[in-house]
Write a protein that holds these residues in place. Sequence first.
Motif, mmCIF file in Angstrom:
data_model
loop_
_atom_site.group_PDB
_atom_site.id
_atom_site.type_symbol
_atom_site.label_atom_id
_atom_site.label_comp_id
_atom_site.label_asym_id
_atom_site.label_seq_id
_atom_site.Cartn_x
_atom_site.Cartn_y
_atom_site.Cartn_z
ATOM 1 N N GLU A 24 10.077 -10.973 -11.513
ATOM 2 C CA GLU A 24 8.773 -10.383 -11.208
ATOM 3 C C GLU A 24 7.612 -11.359 -11.263
ATOM 4 O O GLU A 24 6.686 -11.253 -10.476
ATOM 5 N N ASP A 25 7.644 -12.324 -12.167
ATOM 6 C CA ASP A 25 6.507 -13.236 -12.261
ATOM 7 C C ASP A 25 6.613 -14.433 -11.313
ATOM 8 O O ASP A 25 5.810 -15.346 -11.366
ATOM 9 N N ARG A 26 7.589 -14.422 -10.432
ATOM 10 C CA ARG A 26 7.758 -15.487 -9.429
ATOM 11 C C ARG A 26 6.570 -15.525 -8.469
ATOM 12 O O ARG A 26 6.148 -16.581 -8.035
ATOM 13 N N PHE A 27 6.046 -14.373 -8.150
ATOM 14 C CA PHE A 27 4.927 -14.264 -7.214
ATOM 15 C C PHE A 27 3.712 -13.734 -7.969
ATOM 16 O O PHE A 27 3.681 -12.586 -8.373
ATOM 17 N N GLU B 180 -3.575 -10.019 -7.376
ATOM 18 C CA GLU B 180 -2.459 -10.345 -8.258
ATOM 19 C C GLU B 180 -1.500 -9.168 -8.309
ATOM 20 O O GLU B 180 -1.921 -8.020 -8.512
ATOM 21 N N LEU B 181 -0.223 -9.461 -8.105
ATOM 22 C CA LEU B 181 0.768 -8.386 -8.109
ATOM 23 C C LEU B 181 0.798 -7.671 -9.457
ATOM 24 O O LEU B 181 1.004 -6.465 -9.516
ATOM 25 N N GLY B 182 0.558 -8.398 -10.542
ATOM 26 C CA GLY B 182 0.540 -7.781 -11.862
ATOM 27 C C GLY B 182 -0.522 -6.702 -11.996
ATOM 28 O O GLY B 182 -0.365 -5.753 -12.762
ATOM 29 N N SER B 183 -1.617 -6.840 -11.248
ATOM 30 C CA SER B 183 -2.697 -5.853 -11.333
ATOM 31 C C SER B 183 -2.325 -4.526 -10.669
ATOM 32 O O SER B 183 -3.022 -3.535 -10.842
ATOM 33 N N ILE C 246 0.838 -1.207 0.000
ATOM 34 C CA ILE C 246 0.000 0.000 0.000
ATOM 35 C C ILE C 246 0.869 1.250 0.000
ATOM 36 O O ILE C 246 0.616 2.191 -0.748
ATOM 37 N N GLU C 247 1.917 1.265 0.802
ATOM 38 C CA GLU C 247 2.812 2.423 0.839
ATOM 39 C C GLU C 247 3.501 2.616 -0.508
ATOM 40 O O GLU C 247 3.648 3.739 -0.993
ATOM 41 N N LEU C 248 3.864 1.523 -1.127
ATOM 42 C CA LEU C 248 4.580 1.588 -2.398
ATOM 43 C C LEU C 248 3.697 2.104 -3.526
ATOM 44 O O LEU C 248 4.124 2.942 -4.319
ATOM 45 N N ILE C 249 2.471 1.641 -3.598
ATOM 46 C CA ILE C 249 1.599 2.074 -4.691
ATOM 47 C C ILE C 249 0.936 3.407 -4.385
ATOM 48 O O ILE C 249 0.294 3.983 -5.238
ATOM 49 N N ASP C 250 1.105 3.876 -3.149
ATOM 50 C CA ASP C 250 0.677 5.214 -2.751
ATOM 51 C C ASP C 250 -0.803 5.463 -3.009
ATOM 52 O O ASP C 250 -1.202 6.527 -3.450
ATOM 53 N N LYS C 251 -1.614 4.463 -2.754
ATOM 54 C CA LYS C 251 -3.053 4.660 -2.842
ATOM 55 C C LYS C 251 -3.744 3.612 -1.975
ATOM 56 O O LYS C 251 -3.201 2.565 -1.692
ATOM 57 N N ARG C 252 -4.905 3.920 -1.583
ATOM 58 C CA ARG C 252 -5.691 3.019 -0.735
ATOM 59 C C ARG C 252 -6.488 2.071 -1.606
ATOM 60 O O ARG C 252 -7.613 2.339 -1.977
ATOM 61 N N LYS C 253 -5.866 1.017 -1.991
ATOM 62 C CA LYS C 253 -6.530 -0.015 -2.767
ATOM 63 C C LYS C 253 -6.686 -1.211 -1.845
ATOM 64 O O LYS C 253 -5.839 -1.455 -0.996
ATOM 65 N N GLU C 254 -7.759 -1.915 -2.019
ATOM 66 C CA GLU C 254 -7.970 -3.123 -1.221
ATOM 67 C C GLU C 254 -6.860 -4.115 -1.545
ATOM 68 O O GLU C 254 -6.730 -4.574 -2.675
ATOM 69 N N ILE C 255 -6.032 -4.412 -0.563
ATOM 70 C CA ILE C 255 -4.936 -5.353 -0.746
ATOM 71 C C ILE C 255 -5.199 -6.554 0.158
ATOM 72 O O ILE C 255 -5.415 -6.406 1.356
ATOM 73 N N ASN C 256 -5.199 -7.727 -0.449
ATOM 74 C CA ASN C 256 -5.312 -8.964 0.324
ATOM 75 C C ASN C 256 -4.514 -10.032 -0.393
ATOM 76 O O ASN C 256 -3.942 -9.782 -1.455
ATOM 77 N N GLU C 257 -4.478 -11.214 0.167
ATOM 78 C CA GLU C 257 -3.582 -12.227 -0.382
ATOM 79 C C GLU C 257 -3.987 -12.720 -1.764
ATOM 80 O O GLU C 257 -3.170 -13.291 -2.478
ATOM 81 N N SER C 258 -5.199 -12.464 -2.194
ATOM 82 C CA SER C 258 -5.624 -12.915 -3.524
ATOM 83 C C SER C 258 -5.352 -11.889 -4.627
ATOM 84 O O SER C 258 -5.491 -12.197 -5.809
ATOM 85 N N PHE D 243 11.457 -1.161 -10.893
ATOM 86 C CA PHE D 243 12.064 -0.465 -9.755
ATOM 87 C C PHE D 243 11.186 -0.594 -8.508
ATOM 88 O O PHE D 243 11.681 -0.852 -7.420
ATOM 89 N N GLU D 244 9.884 -0.417 -8.680
ATOM 90 C CA GLU D 244 8.972 -0.540 -7.541
ATOM 91 C C GLU D 244 8.948 -1.968 -6.999
ATOM 92 O O GLU D 244 8.865 -2.170 -5.790
ATOM 93 N N PHE D 245 9.039 -2.946 -7.893
ATOM 94 C CA PHE D 245 9.097 -4.344 -7.458
ATOM 95 C C PHE D 245 10.325 -4.570 -6.575
ATOM 96 O O PHE D 245 10.227 -5.170 -5.506
ATOM 97 N N ILE D 246 11.475 -4.064 -7.016
ATOM 98 C CA ILE D 246 12.703 -4.215 -6.224
ATOM 99 C C ILE D 246 12.586 -3.453 -4.907
ATOM 100 O O ILE D 246 13.008 -3.945 -3.858
ATOM 101 N N GLN D 247 11.985 -2.264 -4.926
ATOM 102 C CA GLN D 247 11.761 -1.521 -3.682
ATOM 103 C C GLN D 247 10.920 -2.349 -2.711
ATOM 104 O O GLN D 247 11.200 -2.374 -1.512
ATOM 105 N N MET D 248 9.897 -3.003 -3.228
ATOM 106 C CA MET D 248 9.036 -3.837 -2.390
ATOM 107 C C MET D 248 9.826 -4.991 -1.796
ATOM 108 O O MET D 248 9.743 -5.256 -0.592
ATOM 109 N N ILE D 249 10.634 -5.649 -2.611
ATOM 110 C CA ILE D 249 11.440 -6.780 -2.127
ATOM 111 C C ILE D 249 12.409 -6.323 -1.040
ATOM 112 O O ILE D 249 12.535 -6.960 0.009
ATOM 113 N N VAL D 250 13.085 -5.214 -1.269
ATOM 114 C CA VAL D 250 14.050 -4.689 -0.282
ATOM 115 C C VAL D 250 13.328 -4.321 1.013
ATOM 116 O O VAL D 250 13.805 -4.632 2.108
ATOM 117 N N ALA D 251 12.180 -3.673 0.918
ATOM 118 C CA ALA D 251 11.425 -3.298 2.121
ATOM 119 C C ALA D 251 11.006 -4.540 2.910
ATOM 120 O O ALA D 251 11.089 -4.555 4.145
#
Length: 90
Positions: free
Chosen positions: A65-68, A32-35, A18-30, A41-49
């Motif tokens: 990126e498509d690993r998850f 898809e990261l692609g969505s 949520i912090e990375l995408i900088d918006k309040r979107k419903e995030i849950n385990e289902s 760069f943001e993917f790597i930032q997420m991994i590092v965080a």
Amino acid sequence: MLIYNMNMIEQKIEDIVIELIDKRKEINESIELGSLNLSSFEFIQMIVAIEEKFDIEFEMEDLVEDRFKTVGDLKNRVYQLIENRSNSME
């Protein structure tokens, strides 16, 4: 050493995303990261965080990126890495 359960891991990962995408979107385990339309760069930032938050290191094969496909896939890998770390400390 902190002990994490699956709910704690999921919540912390959701907070990072949520912090990375900088918006309040419903995030849950289902979700898809692609969505989320993360740039490479943001993917790597997420991994590092996540690595910093949980004191883990992803394997090189995890850094594709498509690993998850979903947040749940990412959560499960984080839990696995935490478990591996805990087992190696025993």
